[in-house]
Scaffold this active site. Sequence first.
Site, PDB file in Angstrom:
ATOM      1  N   ARG A  78       0.854  -1.197   0.000  1.00 52.26           N
ATOM      2  CA  ARG A  78       0.000   0.000   0.000  1.00 52.26           C
ATOM      3  C   ARG A  78       0.889   1.246   0.000  1.00 52.26           C
ATOM      4  NH1 ARG A  78      -2.852   2.902   4.783  1.00 52.26           N
ATOM      5  NH2 ARG A  78      -4.061   4.441   3.639  1.00 52.26           N
ATOM      6  N   GLU A 167      -7.460   8.071   6.496  1.00 53.23           N
ATOM      7  CA  GLU A 167      -7.729   8.671   7.806  1.00 53.23           C
ATOM      8  C   GLU A 167      -8.257  10.105   7.727  1.00 53.23           C
ATOM      9  OE1 GLU A 167      -4.475   6.164  10.465  1.00 53.23           O
ATOM     10  OE2 GLU A 167      -4.188   8.313  10.188  1.00 53.23           O
TER      11      GLU A 167
END
Length: 445
Positions: A78, A167
């Site tokens: 990622r 986030e």
Amino acid sequence: MTPFPEFPPEFVWGTATAAYQIEGAVDEDGRGPSIWDTFCATPGKVAGGDSGAVACDHYHRWEQDVALLTRLGTNAYRFSVAWPRIQADGTGAPNPKGLAFYDRLVDALCAAGIAPMATLFHWDTPQPVEDRGGWLARDTAERFAEYAAIVAGALGDRVRHWVTLNEPVVHLLLGYATGVHAPGRTLLVEALPAAHTLLLGHGLATRALRAAGATSVGLTNNYSPAWPATGQAEDVAAAASWDVLYNRLFTDPVLAGGYPEELRAFGDPLPAGHEDDLAVLAEPLDFLGVNYYNPTKLAAPPEGGPLPFEIAPMEGFPTTSFGWPVVPDGLRQLLVGLAERYGDRLPPLHITENGCSYDDEPDADGAVHDPDRVAYLEAHLRAVRAAMDSGVDVRGYFVWSLLDNFEWAEGYSKRFGLVHVDYETQARTPKSSFDWYRGVVTRGV
């Protein structure tokens, strides 16, 4: 200790990084300034006066880092794409050299049998976008969707998994509410309208990715289970308020079709007409990314405080060098709680970040031993397996992070990596946790 648990053969094992934290090369090949370049240049904002200008020099050393991933044996990686590297002004035609960098990276990952998971936004808004209002301006959501379409058009034939936002709650609270992170705004509850723009950007980007043929699109949230400091009603209510703000604000609209009613405890924080966007926000996800580091203990606020909660000390647990409590069972509780809250609406989960900072340095022989990190990762993976045994559909786990890197406002003072980075020489030294994790992910191979 009981034997290490088994995971399904198709389980996704990976590590995670973010562009500003590792790439460096902030003024090369057409990259424009981001809010983090501006923030780091502001005296007193980042520990040690550090910045991501060089970071891990991944922009020039990416081949070395792919070789480390190959050695590690994980089947996924990622990373994030830097928006200002693709569009210096956050709009208009793409920068060919910026796209070419990620094109090379993705090709190398695929050649090594490592599935790329690309995150489109990991907090590095182009500074010109912020100058036009940032995530408080609705236009930013439209610009973000255009950027998503550009990246998907260039990489979508090889990138298997996409994350729209990383986030967003952290970017909202630390970047817009308290000013601890870029862009350094201190708006407190007046920052909350940015939540809607972020979610709108997610929904529009999801549509753009699907139009480009993407079949695996997700949103990554940071979650922190809310623990009341006592059983008193006031503390229980404070914990519920935190849960709404931190754990539900960016998940309910996507999975439940609307904002939590309890958000009204923060006033009237949503922009007029937000109801008209709810269908965009609720575009179906193929997976939900879960980032977990620790629970948060909450107490009733002092009278007249600006928020309906106050963060209380978390005692009785060991801590990392960041001072964060190590609570592996909090991850199990979180995963089971998500399944209970959203039921059939909850898509498969990927643990897109989980990790810890410790003060790891080479010994006299040059080796880096980090037994605390090994213990941390093992305990948290056991917690993941326990949640899976309870029926939670978890498909993958990504350690934060592959490399020691620029840790935002903490500069280079915190080390999260499986690989130690000497920032003077850029030498990479795999730690003992690297070898341990390799043993985990290559079992049976």
